[in-house]
Motif scaffolding. Structure first.
Motif, PDB file in Angstrom:
ATOM      1  N   ALA A 308     -18.773 -10.982   1.911  1.00  0.00           N
ATOM      2  CA  ALA A 308     -18.531 -12.410   1.743  1.00  0.00           C
ATOM      3  C   ALA A 308     -19.781 -13.148   1.257  1.00  0.00           C
ATOM      4  CB  ALA A 308     -18.029 -13.018   3.047  1.00  0.00           C
ATOM      5  N   VAL A 309     -20.968 -12.789   1.778  1.00  0.00           N
ATOM      6  CA  VAL A 309     -22.157 -13.501   1.295  1.00  0.00           C
ATOM      7  C   VAL A 309     -22.482 -13.109  -0.144  1.00  0.00           C
ATOM      8  CG1 VAL A 309     -23.230 -14.003   3.497  1.00  0.00           C
ATOM      9  CG2 VAL A 309     -23.753 -11.852   2.383  1.00  0.00           C
ATOM     10  N   GLN A 314     -21.993 -15.051  -6.038  1.00  0.00           N
ATOM     11  CA  GLN A 314     -21.287 -15.042  -7.321  1.00  0.00           C
ATOM     12  C   GLN A 314     -20.576 -16.362  -7.578  1.00  0.00           C
ATOM     13  OE1 GLN A 314     -18.680 -11.668  -7.024  1.00  0.00           O
ATOM     14  NE2 GLN A 314     -20.344 -10.152  -7.109  1.00  0.00           N
ATOM     15  N   ALA A 315     -20.108 -17.020  -6.509  1.00  0.00           N
ATOM     16  CA  ALA A 315     -19.311 -18.242  -6.659  1.00  0.00           C
ATOM     17  C   ALA A 315     -20.157 -19.486  -6.880  1.00  0.00           C
ATOM     18  CB  ALA A 315     -18.421 -18.435  -5.431  1.00  0.00           C
ATOM     19  N   PRO A 377     -14.133  -2.318  -0.243  1.00  0.00           N
ATOM     20  CA  PRO A 377     -12.770  -2.806   0.016  1.00  0.00           C
ATOM     21  C   PRO A 377     -12.718  -4.296   0.352  1.00  0.00           C
ATOM     22  CG  PRO A 377     -13.160  -0.723   1.142  1.00  0.00           C
ATOM     23  CD  PRO A 377     -14.488  -1.178   0.624  1.00  0.00           C
ATOM     24  N   TYR A 378     -13.723  -4.782   1.032  1.00  0.00           N
ATOM     25  CA  TYR A 378     -13.744  -6.196   1.409  1.00  0.00           C
ATOM     26  C   TYR A 378     -14.073  -7.083   0.211  1.00  0.00           C
ATOM     27  CZ  TYR A 378     -13.859  -3.902   5.910  1.00  0.00           C
ATOM     28  OH  TYR A 378     -13.557  -3.106   6.982  1.00  0.00           O
ATOM     29  N   ALA A 379     -14.994  -6.638  -0.638  1.00  0.00           N
ATOM     30  CA  ALA A 379     -15.293  -7.377  -1.862  1.00  0.00           C
ATOM     31  C   ALA A 379     -14.058  -7.435  -2.757  1.00  0.00           C
ATOM     32  CB  ALA A 379     -16.462  -6.720  -2.594  1.00  0.00           C
ATOM     33  N   ALA A 380     -13.324  -6.329  -2.832  1.00  0.00           N
ATOM     34  CA  ALA A 380     -12.107  -6.290  -3.641  1.00  0.00           C
ATOM     35  C   ALA A 380     -11.045  -7.235  -3.091  1.00  0.00           C
ATOM     36  CB  ALA A 380     -11.569  -4.860  -3.704  1.00  0.00           C
ATOM     37  N   PHE A 385      -7.933 -12.136  -3.800  1.00  0.00           N
ATOM     38  CA  PHE A 385      -7.435 -13.405  -3.268  1.00  0.00           C
ATOM     39  C   PHE A 385      -7.791 -14.558  -4.180  1.00  0.00           C
ATOM     40  CE2 PHE A 385      -8.775 -17.186  -0.785  1.00  0.00           C
ATOM     41  CZ  PHE A 385      -7.496 -17.722  -0.612  1.00  0.00           C
ATOM     42  N   LEU A 386      -9.043 -14.638  -4.614  1.00  0.00           N
ATOM     43  CA  LEU A 386      -9.474 -15.749  -5.458  1.00  0.00           C
ATOM     44  C   LEU A 386      -8.764 -15.733  -6.811  1.00  0.00           C
ATOM     45  CD1 LEU A 386     -13.302 -15.791  -4.649  1.00  0.00           C
ATOM     46  CD2 LEU A 386     -11.527 -17.331  -3.778  1.00  0.00           C
TER      47      LEU A 386
END
Length: 393
Positions: A308-309, A314-315, A377-380, A385-386
């Motif tokens: 998430a961080v 990236q965001a 897997p969590y980054a994916a 979702f986004l």
């Protein structure tokens, strides 16, 4: 993602009133005798309080950043950027409150050291305030604390005292204070007591003030993380006091007992090891953690926090510490739930401290491999979702 890949699915809503997290807490460590009617002491105290209050006037408010989401979702996600405080973290507010609490209670006195048990950021901030009023400071902390945090503690004039077992920080800090005639600050007991939760530009009041002109000025959810539990207690109490229709979610990292203790109503819950996400998660239920004011908790895998961080960078182009990722992961899952049921509104979480403190851990692929953490897997899941508005199963 399925349940075997996503242990972050561990989540619970309010189980109802339960026992308090702990007893009232220990009596503050007594300091060496000082004549509190002495004009010299009174002058020192007045000047110390003035300096700490002046810092509040300079730095109490911080920015509220928007995390980009598609406009058509009708949902806004914000991060309260606490990294802009003079000591670079959310803990600056806590340290300031603890010093005012200790000074006004007569516990902090000239020349006597202040001792704290801390995993890093609170100690950085307390070292700053100790230097501001001219008293020695000692941080008792895990040997695994990031090198950058220890450098910052020493930069502000503090001294680091290491322990190999994080569960022994408390006793070691109390012993050092007793031997030196100093004061054990004990953030884990006094965090929720020292902060003025009714207002006075605390973090909650600041958030609502900054949202006033947004399209959803009263957030549906505020997501916090817990180290002492003081921040979640402050926000939740303020929400109730002001009668806002906002719910509070606390995101808890992998190796922390808060989730289990809250879910089971067990104030004696403990963990077997320290948290890998510095600053949050505890091996025991802390006195300042207040289960009765929390509406929901989520258990977040460490790999999800780190993914998430990295997604945050990236965001919005900003690096943040792992605790920010823990809260952001939970906030994104709440946004997904809202999008899935057609709800509109806003969600707020916290940017707790800068990622530059963790370049050799959370931003290091070598460290991830050493820890056996696979963030893929969590980054994916976040990326999917986004892109689609749907959280992967």
């Amino acid at each position: 993602m399925n349940g075997t890949v996503d242990p972050g699915a561990a989540d619970a809503a309010d189980p109802g009133p339960g026992p308090a997290a702990s007893a009232a807490g220990p009596t503050p460590t007594p300091t060496l005798d000082v004549d509190r009617s002495d004009p010299a002491y009174r002058a020192w105290l007045a000047e110390a309080v003035r300096k700490v209050q002046a810092d509040a006037n300079r730095s109490a408010d911080t920015h509220l950043l928007r995390f980009p989401l598609p406009e058509e979702w009708g949902i806004d996600l914000y991060l309260k950027d606490e990294s802009t405080h003079p000591t670079g973290s959310l803990k600056h507010r806590l340290a300031r409150s603890l010093f005012l609490h200790g000074l006004c209670n007569g516990w902090i006195r000239p020349e006597a050291p202040v001792v704290e048990a801390s995993s890093g950021s609170t100690a950085v901030s307390e070292a700053y305030f100790a230097g501001l009023i001219g008293v020695p400071f000692v941080a008792v902390m895990p040997r695994t604390t990031s090198r950058e945090k220890t450098r910052l503690i020493e930069f502000h004039g503090g001294r680091c005292h290491y322990v190999d077992d994080p569960r022994k920080m408390y006793a070691e800090a109390a012993l050092l204070a007793e031997r030196s005639g100093g004061h054990y600050m004990d953030q884990f007991t006094y965090a929720e007591r020292a902060t003025d939760w009714r207002g006075n530009n605390n973090i909650a009041e600041s958030v609502y003030s900054q949202l006033r002109r947004e399209r959803h000025p009263v957030p549906a959810w505020i997501v916090a993380t817990a180290g002492t539990g003081g921040t979640s207690a402050t926000i939740a109490r303020y929400v109730r006091y002001m009668q806002h229709d906002t719910r509070i979610c606390v995101a808890d990292p992998e190796y922390s007992c808060f989730f289990d203790g809250w879910r089971n109503g067990d104030p004696t819950a403990t963990g077997e090891r320290g948290s890998r996400i510095e600053g949050i998660g505890r091996p025991r239920m802390e006195p300042s953690f207040m289960p009765g004011v929390i509406d929901r908790m989520m258990k977040v895998p460490d790999a999800a926090s780190i993914a998430a961080v990295r997604a945050l960078e990236q965001a919005i182009g900003r690096r943040a510490g792992g605790s920010t990722g823990t809260g952001l992961w939970s906030a994104l899952k709440i946004v997904a739930e809202m999008a899935g049921n057609g709800s509109k509104g806003s969600v707020v979480t916290l940017l707790c401290d800068p990622g530059e403190r963790y370049l050799d851990t959370y931003y290091s692929d070598a460290w991830l491999a050493e820890q056996g953490l696979d963030i893929g897997p969590y980054a994916a899941a976040i990326a999917a979702f986004l892109a689609t508005g749907h959280w992967p199963d």
